[in-house]
Write a protein that holds these residues in place. Structure first.
Motif, mmCIF file in Angstrom:
data_model
loop_
_atom_site.group_PDB
_atom_site.id
_atom_site.type_symbol
_atom_site.label_atom_id
_atom_site.label_comp_id
_atom_site.label_asym_id
_atom_site.label_seq_id
_atom_site.Cartn_x
_atom_site.Cartn_y
_atom_site.Cartn_z
ATOM 1 N N THR A 1 -1.584 8.764 -0.330
ATOM 2 C CA THR A 1 -1.715 7.379 0.441
ATOM 3 C C THR A 1 -1.396 7.552 1.954
ATOM 4 O OG1 THR A 1 -1.832 6.147 -1.462
ATOM 5 C CG2 THR A 1 -1.844 4.612 0.958
ATOM 6 N N ALA B 1 -2.969 1.020 4.970
ATOM 7 C CA ALA B 1 -3.727 2.356 4.251
ATOM 8 C C ALA B 1 -4.599 2.357 4.854
ATOM 9 C CB ALA B 1 -3.557 2.085 2.982
ATOM 10 N N ARG C 1 -7.444 7.089 0.917
ATOM 11 C CA ARG C 1 -5.952 7.708 -0.405
ATOM 12 C C ARG C 1 -6.642 8.296 -0.926
ATOM 13 N NH1 ARG C 1 -6.774 2.116 -3.924
ATOM 14 N NH2 ARG C 1 -8.770 1.951 -2.664
ATOM 15 N N ARG D 1 0.819 -1.153 -0.060
ATOM 16 C CA ARG D 1 -0.141 -0.186 -0.194
ATOM 17 C C ARG D 1 0.476 1.117 -0.124
ATOM 18 N NH1 ARG D 1 -4.553 -1.377 -2.170
ATOM 19 N NH2 ARG D 1 -5.880 -2.860 -1.349
#
Length: 547
Positions: A457, A466, A469, A433
Motif C-alpha cells: 500500500t 492510502a 494498493r 491503512r
C-alpha cells in the motif's frame, strides 16, 4: 386469508434460508474488503457459522416431523464429533501456512524427515578458516535492515533492472529453521538457525556458501523452552533475530534470550548473557526477535527484555523484567536497565530527533525515547493493546517518527518536540491503512510504502490516507526494502520483486523466482550481493553493477 398467511410464512421461511446461505460469502467479503487481520480465519469460521444457522433453520422449518429432524441432526452432530476425534488422532498442529495464521497440520505417524541442514558438520573455532578474501563489489551490511536499521540503501551500486541484467545465482543450499536474516562484513555472511534442539550462529563465506564457523547454544529450541501454546507453535521454530557485527565481534540474540558476543574470525565465545533467565522474567510467547543495537559512542550493546507477561515466581506482581537492557561491549556486564512496561518484538534504533540522537523503542504498550548513555526515558507515547508489535520505528523528518502494527492496530505519525529540556510527543495522525505485521514501512519523498496486512500500500505521509494498493495477496506477509528509488520486496511465497516508488500507481518491473517456501526473513543487500533465505534454504545472488 389462510392462503395469504401461508404465502407470507413460506416467503419468511425461504427468505431466512437465503440469509443463512448468504452469511458466509458476505462475512468473507466484508473481512477482505476492509483488510481485517482476521480475514483468513473467516474462510473457516464463516462456513461454520452458516452451517450452524442452516441446522437451526432445518430444526425449525424442516418438512420432516420434529422428532425426525432432531434425530437426523443428532446423527449429523455425532458424525462431526467422531470425525473431529479421528482428525485429532491422525493429525497434529504444525504451525501456520502463512502470516495470516491459517493452521497447518501434519500426519501424526509420518516418518521424521532428516533435516539436511542438521547434517552439516559444525566447524569449531580452532579449525575455522580465517583467510577469507573480500570479494569485489561487496559493501558491508552489518545489522538487521541495513546500515541504519531502517531498510534503506540510499545509493546502491547494483543494478535492479533484472529484465536486462538478471541476477547471477552464486549458490543455493539447505539451511536450518529460523526467521533470521544475514549480516555481511567483508567476505563473511552471518546468520542464525536451528539444528535439532540447538540454536546456532553460523558464518558462511559470502561468495561460496562454505560454512566457516558455527557457535552452538545447546538445548535451546524455542518450542521446548516456551509454554506449548498455539502461539508458540504458530510462530515456527528457530531464531528470529539477526546478528549485529561491530568491529571483530558478532552480537546475537537467540529466541530463548541467549545474548552472545562472538569473535568474527572464529566464532569463539567472548561472553554470554541470558536476558530472560538472568533477569528473572518469563519468555515472550513468540520468542525473542529484536536485533542487538550497538552504541559505539558509549561502548554499549542494547537488547530488549521480556514482554509484559505475568511476573515470574518469587517476584512481585508488578515486576515485568526490564524492557531494555544495556551491556558493556567488552565484558558483557549490565550497564543500565529500563524497566518500562514490557518489550515488543521490534528492535530499538538510534534516531536523530530535534537535533539530538535518541534511542527509540517500540515496546509492548508504548513507544519511548531514551538517553542512549543511561537509558533514562525522555518521552513516552502510550500505545496500548494486547497484540504484538514488530515494525521498526521509522524517522519521518527531523522530529517525527512513524510506527505501525498489525491486527487492526494501525499506525501513528508521532511529533516529538523539545522545549528547554522538556520533551513532548503528540500524534499527527492515526491511520488504519498502514498495518505492518512482520515488516516495517519505508518512507521515500514524503510517501510511505508498506505491506498493509499483506498488501502493498502507498500512503500519503501528510494525511495518512492510502493512495493506491497493489493487487490483493500479491506479496503476502513478506518484507520490503528501499534500494535507491525502488522497492525490493521479498514475497511471503518466496519470490523477490522490484517495484517502482511511484505515488501515482503500482508498477512492478521485475521478479525473481528465489525461494519456494514460506518466507518471513528480510533480504540482505551487501553492495552487489543479495542474500535471501527462509527456514529451509538460502540463496546468494550477485547483481550487475549499476551503470
Amino acid at each position: 386469508m389462510k392462503k395469504l398467511g401461508r404465502l407470507v410464512f413460506l416467503l419468511f421461511k425461504y427468505a431466512l434460508l437465503l440469509v443463512c446461505l448468504a452469511i458466509a460469502p458476505l462475512l468473507i467479503y466484508q473481512q477482505f474488503a476492509t483488510e481485517f487481520w482476521f480475514r483468513y480465519w473467516m474462510l473457516i469460521m464463516a462456513p461454520m457459522i452458516a452451517i450452524l444457522l442452516l441446522i437451526i433453520w432445518y430444526l425449525v422449518f424442516g418438512n420432516a416431523k420434529v422428532g425426525t429432524r432432531f434425530k437426523r441432526m443428532g446423527f449429523l452432530l455425532l458424525g462431526i464429533v467422531v470425525a473431529s476425534f479421528v482428525f485429532r488422532f491422525l493429525f497434529v498442529y504444525d504451525g501456520s501456512t502463512s502470516g495470516g495464521s491459517m493452521p497447518k497440520y501434519k500426519f501424526r505417524f509420518s516418518s521424521t524427515e532428516t533435516d539436511e541442514a542438521s547434517e552439516v558438520a559444525v566447524v569449531e573455532p580452532e579449525t575455522a578458516r580465517t583467510d577469507v578474501p573480500v570479494p569485489e563489489g561487496v559493501i558491508d551490511s552489518p545489522r538487521f535492515l541495513g546500515p541504519k536499521g531502517d531498510g534503506v540503501w540510499p545509493d546502491p551500486i547494483a543494478s535492479f533492472d533484472f529484465s536486462q541484467n538478471p541476477p547471477e545465482e552464486l549458490w543455493r543450499q539447505p539451511i536450518g529453521e529460523g526467521w533470521s536474516s544475514y549480516a555481511v562484513v567483508g567476505g563473511r555472511a552471518i546468520t542464525q538457525e536451528q539444528r535439532g534442539d540447538d540454536e546456532l550462529v553460523t558464518c558462511y563465506e559470502l561468495v561460496s556458501g562454505e560454512l566457516l564457523w558455527a557457535h552452538t547454544d545447546p538445548d535451546s529450541r524455542f518450542t521446548k523452552s516456551a509454554e506449548m501454546s498455539v502461539e508458540a507453535v504458530m510462530g515456527g521454530e528457530g531464531p528470529r533475530s539477526t546478528p549485529t557485527v561491530h568491529g571483530q565481534r558478532v552480537f546475537s540474540l537467540g529466541s530463548t534470550g541467549i545474548l552472545n558476543c562472538l569473535d568474527l574470525q572464529t566464532g569463539e565465545n567472548i561472553w554470554t548473557q541470558n536476558v530472560i533467565a538472568d533477569f528473572g522474567a518469563g519468555l515472550p510467547k513468540w520468542g525473542k526477535s529484536a536485533g542487538p543495537l550497538v552504541i559505539e559512542e558509549h561502548n554499549l550493546v542494547v537488547v530488549t527484555g521480556p514482554e509484559s507477561s505475568p511476573a515470574p515466581k518469587g517476584k512481585p506482581d508488578t515486576y515485568r523484567g526490564p524492557t531494555l537492557i544495556a551491556f558493556a561491549l567488552d565484558s558483557g556486564e549490565p550497564v543500565w536497565e529500563y524497566e518500562g512496561t514490557g518489550a515488543s518484538y521490534s528492535s530499538p534504533r538510534l534516531i536523530d530527533l530535534a537535533g539530538e540522537t535518541q534511542l527509540v523503542s517500540v515496546n509492548g504498550r508504548n513507544v519511548t525515547g531514551h538517553d542512549p548513555a543511561t537509558g533514562d526515558e525522555k518521552w513516552r507515547f502510550d500505545w496500548p493493546g494486547p497484540f504484538p508489535k514488530v515494525g521498526q520505528p521509522i524517522e519521518a523528518g527531523d522530529d517525527r517518527v512513524l510506527v505501525s502494527a498489525s491486527y487492526s492496530v494501525g499506525s501513528y505519525l508521532l511529533q516529538i518536540r523539545e522545549d528547554e529540556g522538556s520533551w513532548t510527543v503528540e500524534p499527527v495522525w492515526k491511520s488504519t491503512r498502514l498495518k505492518t505485521k512482520f515488516s516495517s514501512a519505508i518512507i521515500h519523498e514524503g510517501i510511505a510504502y508498506a505491506l498493509n496486512e499483506g498488501r502493498l500500500t502507498c500512503v500519503n505521509m501528510e494525511t495518512g490516507k492510502a493512495i493506491w494498493r497493489a493487487p490483493s495477496g500479491k506479496y503476502g506477509f513478506g518484507q520490503n526494502l528501499l534500494v535507491g528509488d525502488q522497492l525490493l520486496i521479498q514475497a511471503e511465497e518466496g519470490d523477490v520483486a522490484i517495484v517502482e516508488t511511484n505515488p501515482e500507481e503500482f508498477v512492478e518491473t521485475a521478479t525473481v523466482d528465489a525461494l519456494s517456501a514460506m518466507t518471513w526473513n528480510t533480504p540482505t543487500l551487501a553492495g552487489r550481493y543479495l542474500l535471501v533465505r527462509n527456514g529451509e534454504e538460502a540463496v546468494c545472488y550477485k547483481l550487475a553493477a549499476k551503470k
